[in-house]
Design an enzyme around this catalytic site. Structure first.
Site, PDB file in Angstrom:
ATOM      1  NE  ARG A  84     -13.057  -5.273   3.040  1.00  0.00           N
ATOM      2  CZ  ARG A  84     -12.942  -4.083   3.633  1.00  0.00           C
ATOM      3  NH1 ARG A  84     -11.923  -3.280   3.307  1.00  0.00           N
ATOM      4  NH2 ARG A  84     -13.827  -3.680   4.529  1.00  0.00           N
ATOM      5  CE1 TYR A 118      20.553  11.064   2.461  1.00  0.00           C
ATOM      6  CE2 TYR A 118      18.488  11.204   3.700  1.00  0.00           C
ATOM      7  CZ  TYR A 118      19.836  10.860   3.620  1.00  0.00           C
ATOM      8  OH  TYR A 118      20.453  10.305   4.705  1.00  0.00           O
ATOM      9  CE  LYS A 140     -11.220  -0.272  10.349  1.00  0.00           C
ATOM     10  NZ  LYS A 140     -11.626  -0.940   9.108  1.00  0.00           N
TER      11      LYS A 140
END
Length: 382
Positions: free
Chosen positions: A144, A267, A46
């Site tokens: 689930r 950054y 998957k």
């Protein structure tokens, strides 16, 4: 949209790529078979084979795998059209009764996990000879997907009465096979059902396969193990298990900066130099799939020598420390994970799991196959 296509040494392309080692994939499958020697193996492919390419992995294991497990009907159809003949299991089953004729025509197996799916089966009109292998999923505590254990007997009776039912199996999924709670509570709920069941049984994912032999049953369902990473890093590293990394994620240094004490990197200036330093700018960032939250100190390997990330990961670039690597410079190869830096290490430092890193490999990153012909693949799923 497809991945870029190129051949080495990549003079016209941004210098970043992922190498997929098919020999390592096969090694890991055979190692998994050693760990679960009495079980058949659903090779879980998957999520585009965890970022490694669903067609690439299926073909790489086509002479080894007992079966393949995935999510999308479209992917299963593509596998059949590409000549894959092993059993293919749809792990989330089907999402509409409209899917069932195609599932039957392609000889696919499906997981059944809701009462609504059973209603769809019973209402669907199929050719009289059509048979669909089924795996009934039992919810043993993950909450689930799955049927409550108390309904198992009733649901199994309905499935057995469905005229298009092929072989029927029983499965569950463990929520904490990689953690301290383990599988005991869920196994205790499932074992009595399995003991009375006369069909194939499947319980173990990668972590349960590794840690709990009592869960191996008739079919195991390894995923991350096949790709060379540990499913339970607190208990065993990939090296401990005897796995080989299948993906090597590499980029090159495209600029070199010299820093003095007090100079900052990237950054937000998240890293400050404490001494004179050489810093390499690498053509890889979070838009390529490198984890944005990886902190300074996350390991990398420059020309095969371990070093570290410096400062904040930006969209297209990272900075790495070259101070102790005088031979390194413009064009040096930086391994983000693979042979010298394990996927597990990077995931731990970035506060995530190894699964997420490989699944996040960006479409714009070219892929080169190793140990077949080193010809880059043209599409994301090849």
């Amino acid at each position: 949209m497809s991945r870029p296509v190129h051949t080495e040494p990549f003079p016209l392309f941004r210098p970043i790529h992922a190498r997929i080692d098919l020999a390592a994939l096969r090694h890991n499958y055979l190692r998994t078979r050693e760990l679960a020697c009495r079980s058949k193996i659903w090779a879980v492919i998957k999520a585009n084979a965890y970022g490694h390419g669903i067609m690439r992995v299926a073909h790489g294991l086509s002479d080894l795998a007992d079966g393949f497990a995935l999510l999308d009907l479209e992917d299963a159809v593509r596998l059949r059209e590409a000549g894959i003949r092993q059993p293919i299991l749809l792990l989330e089953g089907f999402f509409s009764a409209r899917d069932l004729p195609e599932i039957a025509a392609r000889s696919l197996s499906v997981v059944v996990h809701t009462l609504e799916q059973i209603d769809w089966l019973e209402a669907c009109e199929l050719d009289a000879a059509a048979r669909i292998p089924l795996f009934l999923k039992i919810n043993t505590g993950m909450n689930r997907l799955g049927i409550p254990p108390a309904l198992a007997a009733t649901v199994l009776a309905r499935l057995r009465a469905w005229p298009h039912a092929g072989p029927i199996g029983l499965m569950t999924h463990f929520a904490d096979a990689d953690g301290e709670r383990g599988v005991d509570a869920q196994f205790a709920r499932f074992a009595p059902l399995a003991a009375q069941f006369d069909g194939p049984v499947s319980m173990a994912n990668s972590a349960a396969l590794l840690r709990f032999p009592q869960t191996h049953a008739d079919w195991v369902r390894p995923g991350i193990l096949l790709y060379g990473a540990s499913p339970a890093t607190a208990h065993a590293t990939a090296s401990d298990i005897g796995l080989k990394p299948v993906m090597r994620f590499e980029a090159r240094v495209i600029a070199v900066q010299r820093l003095e004490p007090g100079d900052r990197v990237g950054y937000g200036g998240m890293y400050t130099a404490e001494k004179s330093m050489r810093v390499g700018t690498v053509a890889c960032g979070y838009a390529d799939g490198y984890p944005r939250h990886a902190p300074s100190g996350t390991p990398v390997a420059v020309d095969g020598h371990r070093s570290r990330l410096l400062g904040r990961v930006s969209m297209d670039m990272i900075a790495v420390d070259l101070s102790d690597l005088p031979q390194a410079g413009l064009g040096s190869v930086v391994e983000l994970w693979g042979e010298h830096v394990s996927l597990d290490e990077v995931a731990q430092r970035a506060g995530t799991v190894n699964y997420e890193l490989v699944c996040a490999l960006a479409l714009r990153v070219p892929v080169v196959e190793m140990n077949r012909q080193c010809v880059p693949q043209a599409s994301r799923t090849d």
